[in-house]
Each structure stands twice: as structure tokens, then as C-alpha cells.
Design a protein around this motif. Structure first.
Motif, PDB file in Angstrom:
ATOM      1  N   ALA A   1       0.829  -1.209   0.000  1.00  7.65           N
ATOM      2  CA  ALA A   1       0.000   0.000   0.000  1.00  7.65           C
ATOM      3  C   ALA A   1       0.865   1.262   0.000  1.00  7.65           C
ATOM      4  O   ALA A   1       0.604   2.206  -0.758  1.00  7.65           O
ATOM      5  N   ALA A   2       1.896   1.291   0.825  1.00 12.60           N
ATOM      6  CA  ALA A   2       2.769   2.466   0.895  1.00 12.60           C
ATOM      7  C   ALA A   2       3.541   2.650  -0.407  1.00 12.60           C
ATOM      8  O   ALA A   2       3.736   3.777  -0.874  1.00 12.60           O
ATOM      9  N   ASP A   3       3.965   1.556  -1.015  1.00 12.58           N
ATOM     10  CA  ASP A   3       4.698   1.639  -2.273  1.00 12.58           C
ATOM     11  C   ASP A   3       3.792   2.157  -3.386  1.00 12.58           C
ATOM     12  O   ASP A   3       4.197   3.018  -4.180  1.00 12.58           O
ATOM     13  N   ALA A   4       2.554   1.682  -3.442  1.00 14.75           N
ATOM     14  CA  ALA A   4       1.600   2.160  -4.443  1.00 14.75           C
ATOM     15  C   ALA A   4       1.329   3.654  -4.251  1.00 14.75           C
ATOM     16  O   ALA A   4       1.287   4.414  -5.218  1.00 14.75           O
ATOM     17  N   ALA A   5       1.151   4.069  -3.009  1.00 13.83           N
ATOM     18  CA  ALA A   5       0.882   5.483  -2.722  1.00 13.83           C
ATOM     19  C   ALA A   5       2.062   6.353  -3.150  1.00 13.83           C
ATOM     20  O   ALA A   5       1.872   7.418  -3.751  1.00 13.83           O
ATOM     21  N   LEU A   6       3.275   5.917  -2.861  1.00 14.06           N
ATOM     22  CA  LEU A   6       4.465   6.681  -3.242  1.00 14.06           C
ATOM     23  C   LEU A   6       4.571   6.780  -4.762  1.00 14.06           C
ATOM     24  O   LEU A   6       4.794   7.861  -5.308  1.00 14.06           O
ATOM     25  N   CYS A   7       4.414   5.675  -5.457  1.00 13.85           N
ATOM     26  CA  CYS A   7       4.507   5.682  -6.913  1.00 13.85           C
ATOM     27  C   CYS A   7       3.457   6.620  -7.501  1.00 13.85           C
ATOM     28  O   CYS A   7       3.763   7.438  -8.371  1.00 13.85           O
ATOM     29  N   ALA A   8       2.228   6.530  -7.021  1.00 16.11           N
ATOM     30  CA  ALA A   8       1.160   7.394  -7.537  1.00 16.11           C
ATOM     31  C   ALA A   8       1.492   8.870  -7.321  1.00 16.11           C
ATOM     32  O   ALA A   8       1.332   9.682  -8.236  1.00 16.11           O
ATOM     33  N   ARG A   9       1.967   9.217  -6.144  1.00 15.50           N
ATOM     34  CA  ARG A   9       2.304  10.619  -5.860  1.00 15.50           C
ATOM     35  C   ARG A   9       3.414  11.118  -6.779  1.00 15.50           C
ATOM     36  O   ARG A   9       3.355  12.241  -7.301  1.00 15.50           O
ATOM     37  N   VAL A  10       4.435  10.302  -6.987  1.00 17.22           N
ATOM     38  CA  VAL A  10       5.556  10.710  -7.844  1.00 17.22           C
ATOM     39  C   VAL A  10       5.086  10.857  -9.294  1.00 17.22           C
ATOM     40  O   VAL A  10       5.431  11.835  -9.973  1.00 17.22           O
ATOM     41  N   VAL A  11       4.303   9.914  -9.785  1.00 15.00           N
ATOM     42  CA  VAL A  11       3.818   9.978 -11.167  1.00 15.00           C
ATOM     43  C   VAL A  11       2.933  11.208 -11.360  1.00 15.00           C
ATOM     44  O   VAL A  11       3.102  11.958 -12.334  1.00 15.00           O
ATOM     45  N   ILE A  12       2.009  11.452 -10.447  1.00 12.11           N
ATOM     46  CA  ILE A  12       1.121  12.606 -10.576  1.00 12.11           C
ATOM     47  C   ILE A  12       1.914  13.911 -10.464  1.00 12.11           C
ATOM     48  O   ILE A  12       1.670  14.863 -11.214  1.00 12.11           O
ATOM     49  N   ALA A  13       2.886  13.974  -9.574  1.00  8.15           N
ATOM     50  CA  ALA A  13       3.730  15.169  -9.464  1.00  8.15           C
ATOM     51  C   ALA A  13       4.491  15.393 -10.770  1.00  8.15           C
ATOM     52  O   ALA A  13       4.604  16.529 -11.249  1.00  8.15           O
ATOM     53  N   TRP A  14       5.020  14.323 -11.352  1.00  8.57           N
ATOM     54  CA  TRP A  14       5.726  14.450 -12.623  1.00  8.57           C
ATOM     55  C   TRP A  14       4.776  14.949 -13.706  1.00  8.57           C
ATOM     56  O   TRP A  14       5.117  15.849 -14.477  1.00  8.57           O
ATOM     57  N   LEU A  15       3.569  14.375 -13.781  1.00  5.23           N
ATOM     58  CA  LEU A  15       2.592  14.806 -14.776  1.00  5.23           C
ATOM     59  C   LEU A  15       2.226  16.276 -14.598  1.00  5.23           C
ATOM     60  O   LEU A  15       2.126  17.024 -15.568  1.00  5.23           O
ATOM     61  N   ARG A  16       2.016  16.704 -13.359  1.00  4.60           N
ATOM     62  CA  ARG A  16       1.663  18.108 -13.107  1.00  4.60           C
ATOM     63  C   ARG A  16       2.815  19.030 -13.516  1.00  4.60           C
ATOM     64  O   ARG A  16       2.590  20.096 -14.066  1.00  4.60           O
ATOM     65  N   ASN A  17       4.034  18.615 -13.279  1.00  4.69           N
ATOM     66  CA  ASN A  17       5.194  19.396 -13.693  1.00  4.69           C
ATOM     67  C   ASN A  17       5.300  19.428 -15.218  1.00  4.69           C
ATOM     68  O   ASN A  17       5.598  20.463 -15.809  1.00  4.69           O
ATOM     69  N   TYR A  18       5.044  18.309 -15.850  1.00  2.00           N
ATOM     70  CA  TYR A  18       5.162  18.185 -17.303  1.00  2.00           C
ATOM     71  C   TYR A  18       4.012  18.872 -18.033  1.00  2.00           C
ATOM     72  O   TYR A  18       4.219  19.548 -19.024  1.00  2.00           O
ATOM     73  N   LEU A  19       2.780  18.692 -17.529  1.00  2.00           N
ATOM     74  CA  LEU A  19       1.588  19.183 -18.216  1.00  2.00           C
ATOM     75  C   LEU A  19       1.003  20.452 -17.625  1.00  2.00           C
ATOM     76  O   LEU A  19       0.145  21.073 -18.241  1.00  2.00           O
ATOM     77  N   GLY A  20       1.404  20.802 -16.423  1.00  2.00           N
ATOM     78  CA  GLY A  20       0.717  21.858 -15.692  1.00  2.00           C
ATOM     79  C   GLY A  20      -0.418  21.239 -14.902  1.00  2.00           C
ATOM     80  O   GLY A  20      -0.640  20.024 -14.939  1.00  2.00           O
ATOM     81  N   ASN A  21      -1.148  22.035 -14.196  1.00  2.00           N
ATOM     82  CA  ASN A  21      -2.243  21.520 -13.388  1.00  2.00           C
ATOM     83  C   ASN A  21      -3.358  21.024 -14.314  1.00  2.00           C
ATOM     84  O   ASN A  21      -3.649  21.640 -15.322  1.00  2.00           O
ATOM     85  N   PHE A  22      -3.942  19.883 -13.993  1.00  2.00           N
ATOM     86  CA  PHE A  22      -5.027  19.361 -14.808  1.00  2.00           C
ATOM     87  C   PHE A  22      -6.168  18.937 -13.899  1.00  2.00           C
ATOM     88  O   PHE A  22      -5.944  18.504 -12.774  1.00  2.00           O
ATOM     89  N   PRO A  23      -7.384  19.088 -14.386  1.00  2.00           N
ATOM     90  CA  PRO A  23      -8.512  18.682 -13.551  1.00  2.00           C
ATOM     91  C   PRO A  23      -8.608  17.165 -13.488  1.00  2.00           C
ATOM     92  O   PRO A  23      -8.232  16.483 -14.441  1.00  2.00           O
ATOM     93  N   PRO A  24      -9.086  16.635 -12.385  1.00  2.00           N
ATOM     94  CA  PRO A  24      -9.258  15.185 -12.313  1.00  2.00           C
ATOM     95  C   PRO A  24     -10.375  14.735 -13.236  1.00  2.00           C
ATOM     96  O   PRO A  24     -11.284  15.508 -13.539  1.00  2.00           O
ATOM     97  N   ARG A  25     -10.286  13.512 -13.706  1.00  2.00           N
ATOM     98  CA  ARG A  25     -11.366  12.935 -14.492  1.00  2.00           C
ATOM     99  C   ARG A  25     -12.550  12.697 -13.560  1.00  2.00           C
ATOM    100  O   ARG A  25     -12.361  12.435 -12.374  1.00  2.00           O
ATOM    101  N   PRO A  26     -13.760  12.728 -14.094  1.00  2.00           N
ATOM    102  CA  PRO A  26     -14.910  12.413 -13.231  1.00  2.00           C
ATOM    103  C   PRO A  26     -14.836  10.964 -12.776  1.00  2.00           C
ATOM    104  O   PRO A  26     -14.281  10.117 -13.471  1.00  2.00           O
ATOM    105  N   LYS A  27     -15.369  10.697 -11.604  1.00  2.00           N
ATOM    106  CA  LYS A  27     -15.404   9.332 -11.100  1.00  2.00           C
ATOM    107  C   LYS A  27     -16.315   8.512 -11.991  1.00  2.00           C
ATOM    108  O   LYS A  27     -17.286   8.998 -12.549  1.00  2.00           O
ATOM    109  N   ARG A  28     -15.999   7.253 -12.140  1.00  2.00           N
ATOM    110  CA  ARG A  28     -16.810   6.357 -12.937  1.00  2.00           C
ATOM    111  C   ARG A  28     -18.034   5.927 -12.145  1.00  2.00           C
ATOM    112  O   ARG A  28     -17.947   5.679 -10.952  1.00  2.00           O
ATOM    113  N   PHE A  29     -19.124   5.827 -12.835  1.00  2.00           N
ATOM    114  CA  PHE A  29     -20.352   5.365 -12.199  1.00  2.00           C
ATOM    115  C   PHE A  29     -20.846   4.131 -12.932  1.00  2.00           C
ATOM    116  O   PHE A  29     -20.769   4.067 -14.158  1.00  2.00           O
TER     117      PHE A  29
END
Length: 132
Positions: free
Chosen positions: A100-128
Motif C-alpha cells: 500500500a505504501a509503495d503504491a501510494a508513493l509511486c502514484a504521488r511521484v507519477v502525478i507530481a511528474w505529470l503536473r510538472n510536465y503538463l501543468g495543473n489538470f482537472p481530475p477525471r470524473p469518477k466512474r459510475f
């Protein structure tokens, strides 16, 4: 009724979804991974992610391994629309972490990289789920 254990990929997909992005389980020649399009406006499906710049995330060679058997850290790699490797985004935790901790760390790093690369982006809507 058979209980299917939570996988390492399930944990990382949930962490990414909580941060506004969706990833999909993919595989090639016995190796399983998560794939996610770089562009948050790309079609929200696994097949479309292969034809655009995308991120492949690996937990060793088995993203579908039960989380209780976690022993290889996640890594994340940028690939071009042709599938060629471009760069490593995350090369795993320097210290062993539980699944769980490893998944959380990877997700945070990937999203931080994406935000740095793309700028801030809105989250996708949750799936229903809808039923007829």
C-alpha cells in the motif's frame, strides 16, 4: 464463492484514481503492468493509451500479483506514442515498503511528474456503474 485477493495493481490503480487519473492493467509476453495515457484528455481506455505518449508502471514483472506477496517496488516509465522508451519517471523506493505504501508513493511521484510536465489538470470524473 472464491475471494480474489487485492493485487498490487489494484492498489496503485486506486491511488491514481484518488488523484484523478485512471490506469489500466496490460500485459505483454507474460509481464503485466499498468498503463496510463500522459494526456488527461486522452480517451479513458486501455487500447487508446498505447497509441499516444503513455506511462508504463511495473511492480517487477507482475502488476497482477496479490498485494500480500509484494516484494518488488513499483517503477514508472514514459513511452512515446510508438511505444519506445523515453525516460524513467520513478525508479522505485530506495527502502522496502509494504504494498500500500509503495503504491501510494509511486502514484504521488507519477502525478507530481505529470503536473510538472503538463501543468495543473482537472481530475477525471469518477466512474459510475449504471444498470438497465
Amino acid at each position: 464463492m472464491t475471494h480474489t485477493p487485492t493485487t498490487e495493481g489494484d492498489l496503485l490503480r486506486a491511488e491514481l484514481a484518488a488523484l484523478g487519473r485512471h490506469a489500466f492493467l496490460g500485459g505483454d509476453r507474460g509481464v503485466t503492468y499498468l498503463i496510463m495515457a500522459v494526456d488527461p484528455a486522452a480517451p479513458d481506455d486501455e487500447t487508446a493509451a498505447y497509441g499516444v505518449p503513455h506511462i508504463l508502471m511495473y511492480a517487477g514483472e507482475q502488476a497482477d500479483r496479490p498485494a500480500f506477496d509484494h516484494h518488488e517496488p513499483w517503477s514508472a516509465h514514459l513511452h512515446g506514442s510508438d511505444g519506445d522508451y523515453v525516460a524513467t519517471i520513478f525508479d522505485g523506493s530506495p527502502t522496502p515498503l509494504d504494498a500500500a505504501a509503495d503504491a501510494a508513493l509511486c502514484a504521488r511521484v507519477v502525478i507530481a511528474w505529470l503536473r510538472n510536465y503538463l501543468g495543473n489538470f482537472p481530475p477525471r470524473p469518477k466512474r459510475f456503474c449504471t444498470s438497465n
